[in-house]
Design a protein around this motif. Structure first.
Motif, PDB file in Angstrom:
ATOM      1  N   MET A   1     -18.717   2.812  -4.800  1.00  0.00           N
ATOM      2  CA  MET A   1     -18.371   1.462  -5.233  1.00  0.00           C
ATOM      3  C   MET A   1     -16.992   1.450  -5.903  1.00  0.00           C
ATOM      4  O   MET A   1     -16.728   2.239  -6.817  1.00  0.00           O
ATOM      5  CB  MET A   1     -19.424   0.934  -6.199  1.00  0.00           C
ATOM      6  CG  MET A   1     -20.847   1.052  -5.677  1.00  0.00           C
ATOM      7  SD  MET A   1     -21.183  -0.027  -4.266  1.00  0.00           S
ATOM      8  CE  MET A   1     -21.545  -1.562  -5.116  1.00  0.00           C
TER       9      MET A   1
ATOM     10  N   SER B   1     -17.457  -4.230  -8.769  1.00  0.00           N
ATOM     11  CA  SER B   1     -18.760  -4.489  -9.408  1.00  0.00           C
ATOM     12  C   SER B   1     -18.855  -3.953 -10.834  1.00  0.00           C
ATOM     13  O   SER B   1     -19.947  -3.830 -11.379  1.00  0.00           O
ATOM     14  CB  SER B   1     -19.906  -3.897  -8.557  1.00  0.00           C
ATOM     15  OG  SER B   1     -19.853  -4.353  -7.224  1.00  0.00           O
TER      16      SER B   1
ATOM     17  N   GLY C   1     -17.920  -8.075  -7.513  1.00  0.00           N
ATOM     18  CA  GLY C   1     -18.897  -7.316  -6.738  1.00  0.00           C
ATOM     19  C   GLY C   1     -18.932  -7.725  -5.284  1.00  0.00           C
ATOM     20  O   GLY C   1     -19.323  -6.935  -4.413  1.00  0.00           O
TER      21      GLY C   1
ATOM     22  N   ASP D   1     -17.545  -5.422  -2.700  1.00  0.00           N
ATOM     23  CA  ASP D   1     -18.299  -4.224  -2.319  1.00  0.00           C
ATOM     24  C   ASP D   1     -19.334  -4.523  -1.240  1.00  0.00           C
ATOM     25  O   ASP D   1     -20.230  -3.707  -1.000  1.00  0.00           O
ATOM     26  CB  ASP D   1     -18.991  -3.617  -3.544  1.00  0.00           C
ATOM     27  CG  ASP D   1     -18.043  -2.768  -4.385  1.00  0.00           C
ATOM     28  OD1 ASP D   1     -17.211  -2.064  -3.783  1.00  0.00           O
ATOM     29  OD2 ASP D   1     -18.135  -2.806  -5.619  1.00  0.00           O
TER      30      ASP D   1
ATOM     31  N   GLY E   1     -22.696  -4.559  -2.984  1.00  0.00           N
ATOM     32  CA  GLY E   1     -22.303  -5.284  -4.176  1.00  0.00           C
ATOM     33  C   GLY E   1     -23.294  -6.382  -4.531  1.00  0.00           C
ATOM     34  O   GLY E   1     -23.618  -6.586  -5.707  1.00  0.00           O
TER      35      GLY E   1
END
Length: 256
Positions: A123, A126, A222, A225, A229
């Motif tokens: 990631m 986020s 987020g 992602d 996410g």
């Protein structure tokens, strides 16, 4: 010339056989490795000893903070690198650590940027990157606090210096195991706050839950992602709900 400072890698374990090999391989260059175990029934001890680690056990579990404190006491190095079994030191981070060793003192603590794996994706948003944690420090001057969970290093007035390179963190390899850990963390969080006399209202449960989703998905981008996410935003909301609902339940059980 300054005397070379010895580096002790310290970690606490319990049934980490599936993860420990890659972790210890990534820090095999350190002067010593300390493993403090809390009652493993798998091959954790054998794997640790294969890498020349000094293996100890403490079955009197009093929380993550105190377990880390005890583990650090076994170290003989001048500098501590505190890691977990699901973390790996990247080659770039190793170079940064080795370069920083001569400068580490009671004035400085070094933070490591964690690159977190979630459902097959590292990631980058986020709120999970670089997810800096203070883990490299002088053994004689710093230690972790007593918190049962989400413990942190007591840094005082030390200058925090960010190192280059990633500490790869296999946060969520198995979704169900990740959820179980989240539930355990939520319970420990609620128990600790309850013991401290903290309370929360029913409205607080809802506001913190929706706030956690909005913060992860929107404020911390987020959505960049992808699907992971969105799922992570839901997981963070669920974890937050569990924390505050458990705290609310504890205070109401006491009233009966």
């Amino acid at each position: 010339m300054n005397e070379k400072k010895r580096l002790s890698v310290v970690l606490i374990t319990r049934n980490e056989a599936d993860l420990l090999t890659d972790c210890l391989r990534s820090v095999s260059w350190a002067d010593e490795i300390i493993v403090l175990d809390s009652g493993s029934t798998d091959a954790t001890k054998e794997i640790a000893e294969q890498f020349g680690a000094k293996f100890y056990q403490n079955l009197d579990w009093q929380g993550f903070g105190k377990q880390r404190q005890l583990a650090q006491r076994y170290a003989t190095g001048d500098v501590i690198l505190m890691i977990d079994a699901d973390e790996r030191v990247s080659p770039e981070l190793r170079q940064s650590i080795e370069s920083a060793l001569p400068s580490i003192s009671h004035h400085t603590v070094y933070s490591l940027g964690r690159l977190n794996l979630f459902l097959g994706r590292f990631m980058r948003h986020s709120g999970w990157y670089p997810d800096r944690v203070n883990r490299l420090y002088s053994a004689a001057h710093f230690h972790f606090n007593d918190d049962l969970v989400h413990e942190s290093l007591e840094t005082g007035r030390a200058k925090i210096i960010a190192l280059k390179g990633d500490l790869q963190h296999l946060t969520c390899r198995n979704f169900f195991e990740f959820q179980r850990k989240q539930l355990n963390y939520a319970e420990a969080w609620a128990q600790q706050r309850h013991q401290q006399g903290r309370r929360c209202s029913f409205f607080s449960i809802l506001s913190h839950t929706f706030g956690a989703f909005f913060k992860t998905w929107v404020l911390r981008t987020g959505f960049l992602d992808g699907k992971q996410g969105l799922i992570l935003a839901g997981v963070n909301a669920q974890y937050t709900f569990n924390k505050y609902a458990a705290l609310w339940a504890l205070s109401h059980q006491l009233q009966k």
